[in-house]
Design a protein around this motif. Structure first.
Motif, PDB file in Angstrom:
ATOM      1  N   GLY A 231       0.860  -1.178   0.000  1.00 52.28           N
ATOM      2  CA  GLY A 231       0.000   0.000   0.000  1.00 52.28           C
ATOM      3  C   GLY A 231       0.895   1.227   0.000  1.00 52.28           C
ATOM      4  N   GLU A 232       0.344   2.363  -0.380  1.00 55.98           N
ATOM      5  CA  GLU A 232       1.147   3.574  -0.451  1.00 55.98           C
ATOM      6  C   GLU A 232       1.629   3.993   0.942  1.00 55.98           C
ATOM      7  N   ASN A 233       2.552   4.935   0.974  1.00 62.28           N
ATOM      8  CA  ASN A 233       3.016   5.469   2.250  1.00 62.28           C
ATOM      9  C   ASN A 233       1.835   6.043   3.007  1.00 62.28           C
ATOM     10  N   GLY A 234       1.697   5.612   4.251  1.00 60.42           N
ATOM     11  CA  GLY A 234       0.594   6.122   5.050  1.00 60.42           C
ATOM     12  C   GLY A 234      -0.697   5.355   4.860  1.00 60.42           C
ATOM     13  N   ALA A 235      -0.679   4.274   4.087  1.00 59.40           N
ATOM     14  CA  ALA A 235      -1.900   3.492   3.859  1.00 59.40           C
ATOM     15  C   ALA A 235      -2.341   2.757   5.126  1.00 59.40           C
ATOM     16  N   GLY A 236      -1.420   2.531   6.048  1.00 60.34           N
ATOM     17  CA  GLY A 236      -1.784   1.908   7.313  1.00 60.34           C
ATOM     18  C   GLY A 236      -1.152   0.546   7.572  1.00 60.34           C
ATOM     19  N   LYS A 237      -0.170   0.171   6.777  1.00 64.02           N
ATOM     20  CA  LYS A 237       0.453  -1.149   6.914  1.00 64.02           C
ATOM     21  C   LYS A 237       1.099  -1.341   8.287  1.00 64.02           C
TER      22      LYS A 237
ATOM     23  N   ILE B  75      -0.860 -11.684  -1.608  1.00 61.99           N
ATOM     24  CA  ILE B  75      -0.662 -10.260  -1.297  1.00 61.99           C
ATOM     25  C   ILE B  75      -1.991  -9.634  -0.888  1.00 61.99           C
ATOM     26  N   THR B  76      -1.960  -8.885   0.215  1.00 59.59           N
ATOM     27  CA  THR B  76      -3.114  -8.068   0.600  1.00 59.59           C
ATOM     28  C   THR B  76      -2.740  -6.615   0.346  1.00 59.59           C
ATOM     29  N   ILE B  77      -3.686  -5.881  -0.218  1.00 61.96           N
ATOM     30  CA  ILE B  77      -3.397  -4.494  -0.570  1.00 61.96           C
ATOM     31  C   ILE B  77      -4.297  -3.546   0.223  1.00 61.96           C
ATOM     32  N   LEU B  78      -3.689  -2.528   0.791  1.00 63.89           N
ATOM     33  CA  LEU B  78      -4.438  -1.486   1.502  1.00 63.89           C
ATOM     34  C   LEU B  78      -4.403  -0.221   0.667  1.00 63.89           C
ATOM     35  N   ARG B  79      -5.522   0.459   0.664  1.00 62.10           N
ATOM     36  CA  ARG B  79      -5.534   1.767   0.011  1.00 62.10           C
ATOM     37  C   ARG B  79      -6.169   2.758   0.952  1.00 62.10           C
ATOM     38  N   ASP B  80      -5.353   3.729   1.402  1.00 59.28           N
ATOM     39  CA  ASP B  80      -5.878   4.782   2.236  1.00 59.28           C
ATOM     40  C   ASP B  80      -6.639   4.231   3.448  1.00 59.28           C
ATOM     41  N   GLY B  81      -6.055   3.266   4.116  1.00 59.13           N
ATOM     42  CA  GLY B  81      -6.673   2.711   5.317  1.00 59.13           C
ATOM     43  C   GLY B  81      -7.796   1.731   5.062  1.00 59.13           C
ATOM     44  N   GLN B  82      -8.101   1.482   3.802  1.00 59.67           N
ATOM     45  CA  GLN B  82      -9.168   0.534   3.471  1.00 59.67           C
ATOM     46  C   GLN B  82      -8.568  -0.729   2.874  1.00 59.67           C
ATOM     47  N   TYR B  83      -9.306  -1.806   3.028  1.00 61.48           N
ATOM     48  CA  TYR B  83      -8.913  -3.076   2.424  1.00 61.48           C
ATOM     49  C   TYR B  83      -9.235  -3.019   0.935  1.00 61.48           C
ATOM     50  N   ALA B  84      -8.205  -3.202   0.088  1.00 58.55           N
ATOM     51  CA  ALA B  84      -8.457  -3.125  -1.359  1.00 58.55           C
ATOM     52  C   ALA B  84      -8.513  -4.498  -2.007  1.00 58.55           C
ATOM     53  N   GLY B  85      -8.174  -5.555  -1.254  1.00 54.41           N
ATOM     54  CA  GLY B  85      -8.306  -6.895  -1.814  1.00 54.41           C
ATOM     55  C   GLY B  85      -7.108  -7.776  -1.549  1.00 54.41           C
ATOM     56  N   VAL B  86      -7.267  -9.051  -1.846  1.00 54.78           N
ATOM     57  CA  VAL B  86      -6.184 -10.022  -1.686  1.00 54.78           C
ATOM     58  C   VAL B  86      -6.029 -10.781  -3.000  1.00 54.78           C
ATOM     59  N   ARG B  87      -4.813 -11.162  -3.368  1.00 54.50           N
ATOM     60  CA  ARG B  87      -4.570 -11.893  -4.613  1.00 54.50           C
ATOM     61  C   ARG B  87      -3.545 -12.999  -4.358  1.00 54.50           C
ATOM     62  N   ASN B  88      -3.646 -14.064  -5.167  1.00 56.42           N
ATOM     63  CA  ASN B  88      -2.562 -15.040  -5.205  1.00 56.42           C
ATOM     64  C   ASN B  88      -1.487 -14.485  -6.116  1.00 56.42           C
ATOM     65  N   ILE B  89      -0.242 -14.536  -5.669  1.00 48.62           N
ATOM     66  CA  ILE B  89       0.832 -13.925  -6.461  1.00 48.62           C
ATOM     67  C   ILE B  89       0.911 -14.490  -7.895  1.00 48.62           C
ATOM     68  N   PRO B  90       0.833 -15.804  -8.082  1.00 52.68           N
ATOM     69  CA  PRO B  90       0.955 -16.279  -9.472  1.00 52.68           C
ATOM     70  C   PRO B  90      -0.176 -15.792 -10.378  1.00 52.68           C
ATOM     71  N   GLU B  91      -1.273 -15.336  -9.781  1.00 50.62           N
ATOM     72  CA  GLU B  91      -2.417 -14.941 -10.612  1.00 50.62           C
ATOM     73  C   GLU B  91      -2.541 -13.426 -10.783  1.00 50.62           C
ATOM     74  N   THR B  92      -1.553 -12.684 -10.307  1.00 44.54           N
ATOM     75  CA  THR B  92      -1.665 -11.238 -10.470  1.00 44.54           C
ATOM     76  C   THR B  92      -0.415 -10.710 -11.164  1.00 44.54           C
ATOM     77  N   ASN B  93      -0.359  -9.406 -11.369  1.00 43.12           N
ATOM     78  CA  ASN B  93       0.827  -8.826 -12.009  1.00 43.12           C
ATOM     79  C   ASN B  93       1.041  -7.402 -11.503  1.00 43.12           C
ATOM     80  N   PHE B  94       2.173  -6.870 -11.881  1.00 37.27           N
ATOM     81  CA  PHE B  94       2.609  -5.532 -11.480  1.00 37.27           C
ATOM     82  C   PHE B  94       1.496  -4.488 -11.656  1.00 37.27           C
ATOM     83  N   ASP B  95       0.922  -4.441 -12.848  1.00 36.51           N
ATOM     84  CA  ASP B  95      -0.052  -3.388 -13.137  1.00 36.51           C
ATOM     85  C   ASP B  95      -1.308  -3.504 -12.283  1.00 36.51           C
ATOM     86  N   GLU B  96      -1.766  -4.743 -12.072  1.00 37.61           N
ATOM     87  CA  GLU B  96      -2.968  -4.908 -11.265  1.00 37.61           C
ATOM     88  C   GLU B  96      -2.709  -4.437  -9.825  1.00 37.61           C
ATOM     89  N   ILE B  97      -1.557  -4.816  -9.292  1.00 37.26           N
ATOM     90  CA  ILE B  97      -1.256  -4.426  -7.908  1.00 37.26           C
ATOM     91  C   ILE B  97      -1.163  -2.909  -7.785  1.00 37.26           C
TER      92      ILE B  97
END
Ligand SMILES: Nc1ncnc2c1ncn2[C@@H]1O[C@H](COP(=O)(O)OP(=O)(O)OP(=O)(O)O)[C@@H](O)[C@H]1O
Ligand SMILES: [Mg+2]
Length: 497
Positions: free
Chosen positions: A34-40, A208-230
């Protein structure tokens, strides 16, 4: 298995986490991005009992847990290695490893030799050749990080959280770390892995779990995702090219360095830096790059050599003289050199800039506020108030404050030592844009970077150092990771064309 659900947390009026989900299975390596300050870091501090959640629940193996302090979470096998390390510099490595869990013969008599022996064994396993009696503060930041990991292993943790562990590690140390992590994973230990380096996430993580601005943005299996999606999940928009284009307009020589040497740090360093040029110093950690930068800024004494600026011989004995020559230096170590953590964001940015807003010795508060605010906006520093202490910012935002502080001095020569360490992918691009704009405006830029994609993406020219010497120059035509690594590991000196 750990399951965090509906986690909310506010610091006074700042809602930092809002309904966050996080699941850690046994034996998986789970990235948190997540971005800086996203809450990780905040989420992980809640997991370790440092912060208390406002609402939501945490279960470990299906049982609801309330962590009031670090001891509670450690009792469940959770060990968090924080972004800002917790090593006590004045204790030895062995003392750090056994802190709070000392082995004794009873009656408080310590089994020193035994603790040192166990420490040594553990360090060997991590590929570290360190005397357990060494004072921890004398180790490089990278080594301290590995000692922290050894400490987690020593405490028999089942779940290990690593908050940006590789920010200060050499490539070799990263490899050692990855091998260790994989081995522990095969024994069923789980990891949470926080990093802004996408390459690492793909190299080592399962999910990978992704946070955006303190919110849960989703979880992905690494083999099924890519740079752009993340990236899209992280920033909520397309980012476009990772390294922005620049119209290089390289002018005359601004800074000329000849045969510069400083004892034990580097030897016989010569190079020219031109106006409008982005010159990158590459090399492994400890190759002497930072020391050259420190010498140019008057932080370190040169034994011999000459420095010319605009063709004039200059002597730079301290940072004040360097600043008079319009040199600015963004240090790599924001914690000890870059920032005064207890000062406000405003005071930190103003520190080298008081003359800008001072008329007849009276600070113009309003002018100062505007000056600071313009940088907060330009660099997208995530804060609710410039009067807050710098330590209330997330790691990456602290780095942006250091950058703001020096950009404010309007330098002719800008030295940047690992300027994007710990900075998220969106903010990295903002920093690259700023570097490019400054270069286009004629500023001579000397950047030190250990991230090879960044070196190649940003440099007009690369100089590589190895063990205190310049080992090679790589120009645009053949700027590849292989060439740079060849010199960084001590390849023969010759200029590539
Ligand atoms: N102790 C604190 N007091 C007040 N605000 C805080 C505190 N700790 C964190 N924050 C705020 O919470 C938000 C999230 O910070 P956090 O450190 O969790 O971000 P992060 O995702 O780890 O970022 P980074 O990638 O920069 O490390 C930020 O806006 C930060 O300023
Ligand atoms: Mg963080």
């Amino acid at each position: 298995m750990i399951h965090m659900t509906g986690i909310c947390k506010a610091f006074s009026s700042n809602q930092v986490l809002n309904g966050v989900e996080f699941e850690l299975k046994n034996g998986e390596i789970h990235a948190l991005m997540g971005e800086n300050g996203a809450g990780k870091s905040t989420l992980m501090k809640i997991l370790s009992g440092i912060h208390q959640k406002d609402s939501g629940s945490i279960t470990v193996d299906g049982q609801e847990k309330i962590f009031k302090n670090v001891r509670d979470s450690e009792a469940c096998g959770i060990h968090v290695i924080h972004q800002e390390l917790n090593i006590l510099p004045d204790l030895s490595v062995a003392e750090n490893l056994f802190l709070g869990k000392e082995l004794t013969y009873g009656f408080g008599i310590l089994k020193r030799k035994e603790m040192q022996r166990q420490t040594y064994e553990l360090l060997c396993k991590l590929g570290l050749d360190i005397d357990p009696k060494t004072r921890a503060g004398d180790l490089s930041v990278g080594k301290q990080q590995l000692v922290e990991i050894a400490k987690a292993i020593a405490s028999d943790a089942k779940y290990i959280v690593m908050d940006e562990p590789t920010a200060a590690l050499t490539d070799r140390e990263i490899q050692t770390l990855f091998e260790t992590v994989r081995e522990l994973k095969s024994k069923g230990i789980s990891f949470v892995y926080i990093s802004h380096r996408m390459e690492e996430i793909f190299a080592i993580c399962d999910r990978i779990t992704i946070l955006r601005d303190g919110q849960y943005a989703g979880v992905r299996n690494i083999p099924e995702t890519n740079f752009d999606e993340i990236v899209a999940m992280m920033v909520g928009r397309e980012l476009g090219e990772r390294f922005p284009e620049r119209n290089a307009n390289i002018g005359e020589v601004k800074l000329s360095v000849r045969n510069l040497s400083a004892s034990k740090a580097f030897d016989n360093v010569s190079f020219d830096l031109r106006k409008g040029e982005v010159l990158v110093f590459a090399g492994l950690m400890g190759s002497g790059r930072t020391e050259v930068a420190q010498t140019l800024f008057g932080h370190r004494k040169a034994q011999q050599g000459q420095i010319h600026i605009d063709g004039q011989s200059v002597s730079i004995k301290n940072p004040i003289q360097a600043m008079r020559h319009k040199i600015a230096f963004v240090t790599e170590d924001r914690k000890t050199e870059g920032l005064v953590l207890d000062f406000s964001i405003r005071d930190n940015i103003m520190l080298p800039n008081f003359d800008k807003t001072c008329r007849a010795g009276i600070t113009q508060i309003q002018a100062e506020r505007e000056f600071v605010q313009s940088f907060i906006e330009q660099l997208a520093i995530r804060t609710t108030n410039a009067e807050l202490a710098a330590k209330s910012l997330s790691g990456g935002n602290q780095q942006k404050v250091v950058l703001a502080k020096w950009l404010g001095t309007d330098p002719d020569i800008l030295i940047l030592d690992e300027p994007t360490r710990g900075v998220d992918i969106g903010a990295k691009k903002e920093i690259y844009n700023i570097i490019n704009q400054l270069a286009e405006a004629g500023v001579a830029i000397l950047m030190i970077s250990s991230e090879l994609p960044e070196v190649i993406g940003m440099a007009d020219r690369v100089l590589v150092m190895h063990e205190g010497r310049m080992t090679g120059e790589v120009t645009q035509e053949n700027m590849t990771q292989e060439h740079i690594m060849h010199f960084a590991t001590g390849g023969e000196k010759h200029v590539l064309h």
